[in-house]
Motif scaffolding. Structure first.
Motif, mmCIF file in Angstrom:
data_model
loop_
_atom_site.group_PDB
_atom_site.id
_atom_site.type_symbol
_atom_site.label_atom_id
_atom_site.label_comp_id
_atom_site.label_asym_id
_atom_site.label_seq_id
_atom_site.Cartn_x
_atom_site.Cartn_y
_atom_site.Cartn_z
ATOM 1 N N LEU A 79 0.622 -1.271 -0.120
ATOM 2 C CA LEU A 79 -0.003 0.128 0.088
ATOM 3 C C LEU A 79 1.061 1.152 -0.142
ATOM 4 C CD1 LEU A 79 -3.004 0.663 0.074
ATOM 5 C CD2 LEU A 79 -2.938 0.766 2.679
ATOM 6 N N CYS A 80 0.745 2.032 -0.946
ATOM 7 C CA CYS A 80 1.191 3.467 -0.848
ATOM 8 C C CYS A 80 0.776 4.428 0.179
ATOM 9 C CB CYS A 80 1.045 4.317 -2.236
ATOM 10 S SG CYS A 80 1.879 3.221 -3.596
ATOM 11 N N VAL A 81 1.830 5.165 0.798
ATOM 12 C CA VAL A 81 1.394 6.413 1.926
ATOM 13 C C VAL A 81 1.470 7.253 0.831
ATOM 14 C CG1 VAL A 81 2.247 7.131 3.988
ATOM 15 C CG2 VAL A 81 2.461 4.718 3.664
ATOM 16 N N HIS A 82 0.387 8.099 0.999
ATOM 17 C CA HIS A 82 0.257 9.534 0.250
ATOM 18 C C HIS A 82 0.679 10.617 1.240
ATOM 19 C CE1 HIS A 82 -1.081 8.038 -3.439
ATOM 20 N NE2 HIS A 82 -1.577 7.069 -2.811
ATOM 21 N N ASP A 83 1.344 11.644 0.854
ATOM 22 C CA ASP A 83 1.528 12.831 1.450
ATOM 23 C C ASP A 83 0.166 13.683 1.426
ATOM 24 O OD1 ASP A 83 1.783 15.710 2.068
ATOM 25 O OD2 ASP A 83 3.967 15.391 1.686
#
Length: 139
Positions: A79-83
């Motif tokens: 899973l990508c962590v978005h700013d």
């Protein structure tokens, strides 16, 4: 990041389906990189392998997940962590594979160093895998 799977899908302009919600929830619950087979095993009672594959492809294209390569030779996804201030984020961070439990996880706090390639080479993707014992297994 949004609180529910439906919110995350909507925030990324994706249609909300039960498979997408369940795949996303599985990633959020496990917090480690998962292979297609891992997802298929976890969700086999509700979705077939093709539906899960298509969901992974959509998530990759939408930047919700990224590919993680480890020494197993099996493609895994995390899973990508978005700013919150910007939609795009950097996939160039360290991945850690535990030799005890076999889990591979992202270490977002460590960015990859700048690599200058010789003339004529074009970098498309970088990855760094660190292997050892994770914090859960070392306790």
């Amino acid at each position: 990041m949004a609180d529910t799977t439906s919110d995350i899908l909507k925030d990324n302009n994706l249609r909300v389906t039960s498979c997408r919600r369940d795949v996303l929830a599985t990633f959020m619950g496990k917090k480690v990189a998962l292979s297609h087979a891992d997802l298929e095993e976890a969700l086999k009672e509700n979705f077939d392998r093709v539906t899960i594959y298509r969901t992974l492809k959509t998530f990759l294209e939408s930047d919700l997940i990224h590919k993680v390569l480890d020494d197993s030779g099996i493609t895994k996804y995390a899973l990508c962590v978005h700013d919150s201030s910007e939609h795009h984020h950097d996939h160039e961070h360290v991945h850690f594979k535990c030799e005890e439990c076999g889990n591979t996880s992202c270490i977002q706090e460590i960015n990859l160093p700048k690599i200058s390639l010789p003339e004529g080479y074009i970098a498309k993707e970088k990855s760094l895998l660190v292997m050892g014992i994770c914090k859960n297994c070392s306790q």
